[in-house]
Scaffold this motif. Structure first.
Motif, PDB file in Angstrom:
ATOM      1  N   ALA A  15       0.828  -1.202   0.000  1.00 36.66           N
ATOM      2  CA  ALA A  15       0.000   0.000   0.000  1.00 36.66           C
ATOM      3  C   ALA A  15       0.868   1.260   0.000  1.00 36.66           C
ATOM      4  O   ALA A  15       0.643   2.181  -0.788  1.00 36.66           O
ATOM      5  N   LEU A  16       1.880   1.298   0.864  1.00 33.57           N
ATOM      6  CA  LEU A  16       2.779   2.453   0.906  1.00 33.57           C
ATOM      7  C   LEU A  16       3.565   2.575  -0.395  1.00 33.57           C
ATOM      8  O   LEU A  16       3.731   3.678  -0.923  1.00 33.57           O
ATOM      9  N   SER A  17       4.017   1.453  -0.922  1.00 33.65           N
ATOM     10  CA  SER A  17       4.753   1.474  -2.196  1.00 33.65           C
ATOM     11  C   SER A  17       3.877   2.017  -3.315  1.00 33.65           C
ATOM     12  O   SER A  17       4.366   2.713  -4.208  1.00 33.65           O
ATOM     13  N   SER A  18       2.591   1.712  -3.247  1.00 34.53           N
ATOM     14  CA  SER A  18       1.665   2.229  -4.249  1.00 34.53           C
ATOM     15  C   SER A  18       1.612   3.751  -4.210  1.00 34.53           C
ATOM     16  O   SER A  18       1.576   4.404  -5.247  1.00 34.53           O
ATOM     17  N   ILE A  19       1.627   4.308  -3.009  1.00 37.14           N
ATOM     18  CA  ILE A  19       1.596   5.769  -2.878  1.00 37.14           C
ATOM     19  C   ILE A  19       2.926   6.370  -3.316  1.00 37.14           C
ATOM     20  O   ILE A  19       2.971   7.257  -4.161  1.00 37.14           O
ATOM     21  N   LEU A  20       4.012   5.883  -2.745  1.00 33.98           N
ATOM     22  CA  LEU A  20       5.331   6.453  -3.047  1.00 33.98           C
ATOM     23  C   LEU A  20       5.747   6.239  -4.495  1.00 33.98           C
ATOM     24  O   LEU A  20       6.540   7.001  -5.028  1.00 33.98           O
ATOM     25  N   GLY A  21       5.202   5.203  -5.128  1.00 34.96           N
ATOM     26  CA  GLY A  21       5.563   4.899  -6.503  1.00 34.96           C
ATOM     27  C   GLY A  21       4.834   5.731  -7.542  1.00 34.96           C
ATOM     28  O   GLY A  21       5.162   5.683  -8.722  1.00 34.96           O
ATOM     29  N   LYS A  22       3.861   6.502  -7.123  1.00 40.52           N
ATOM     30  CA  LYS A  22       3.127   7.336  -8.080  1.00 40.52           C
ATOM     31  C   LYS A  22       4.014   8.499  -8.520  1.00 40.52           C
ATOM     32  O   LYS A  22       4.804   9.026  -7.740  1.00 40.52           O
ATOM     33  N   LYS A  23       3.844   8.856  -9.779  1.00 41.61           N
ATOM     34  CA  LYS A  23       4.673   9.904 -10.359  1.00 41.61           C
ATOM     35  C   LYS A  23       4.594  11.178  -9.523  1.00 41.61           C
ATOM     36  O   LYS A  23       3.522  11.609  -9.142  1.00 41.61           O
ATOM     37  N   TRP A  24       5.722  11.749  -9.216  1.00 43.47           N
ATOM     38  CA  TRP A  24       5.927  13.010  -8.508  1.00 43.47           C
ATOM     39  C   TRP A  24       5.753  12.922  -6.999  1.00 43.47           C
ATOM     40  O   TRP A  24       6.139  13.846  -6.286  1.00 43.47           O
ATOM     41  N   VAL A  25       5.172  11.856  -6.465  1.00 40.54           N
ATOM     42  CA  VAL A  25       4.874  11.804  -5.033  1.00 40.54           C
ATOM     43  C   VAL A  25       6.143  11.901  -4.184  1.00 40.54           C
ATOM     44  O   VAL A  25       6.215  12.709  -3.259  1.00 40.54           O
ATOM     45  N   ALA A  26       7.129  11.094  -4.474  1.00 37.45           N
ATOM     46  CA  ALA A  26       8.363  11.134  -3.679  1.00 37.45           C
ATOM     47  C   ALA A  26       9.028  12.517  -3.783  1.00 37.45           C
ATOM     48  O   ALA A  26       9.508  13.053  -2.785  1.00 37.45           O
ATOM     49  N   GLN A  27       9.009  13.101  -4.985  1.00 41.58           N
ATOM     50  CA  GLN A  27       9.611  14.427  -5.160  1.00 41.58           C
ATOM     51  C   GLN A  27       8.837  15.494  -4.382  1.00 41.58           C
ATOM     52  O   GLN A  27       9.430  16.417  -3.831  1.00 41.58           O
TER      53      GLN A  27
END
Length: 110
Positions: A15-27
């Motif tokens: 679930a967390l990887s799904s969020i962090l893996g979305k384009k621009w989210v980590a940035q």
């Protein structure tokens, strides 16, 4: 069970990887890690990120209690700033470890 963008996950890591893996989210998270920032300033920092995409990802992060949108009315106009919530701040050491691991272990790392 975790519901992220109408997808159901049974694993919290997925679930967390799904969020962090979305384009621009980590940035986005990394850009606002140290201070509050307004939408326009954030968009300028994320060169290439469209206004629509930034709005979508901010909504996702707000919905998942990672980012807070603080709105204040000043002289009939609304000033909105974004910053990491307490749970968002807890992600920073995880992201730092991910960066370190990636740099050491992935073929594309330095």
């Amino acid at each position: 069970m975790f519901n992220i963008d109408n997808e159901i996950y049974t694993c919290p890591v997925e679930a967390l990887s799904s969020i962090l893996g979305k384009k621009w989210v980590a940035q986005i998270i990394w850009t606002i890690k140290d201070s509050k920032i307004r939408f326009g300033e954030l968009q300028r920092e994320l060169e290439g990120c469209s206004k629509k995409m930034l709005k979508q990802q901010l909504e996702l992060l707000i919905e998942n209690n990672i980012i807070i949108n603080d709105k204040k009315t000043i002289n009939n106009s609304v000033e909105s700033t974004y910053f990491l919530s307490d749970s968002g701040l807890l992600l920073l050491p995880i992201m730092e470890k991910m960066i370190k691991w990636s740099n050491s272990n992935l073929a594309c790392g330095g």
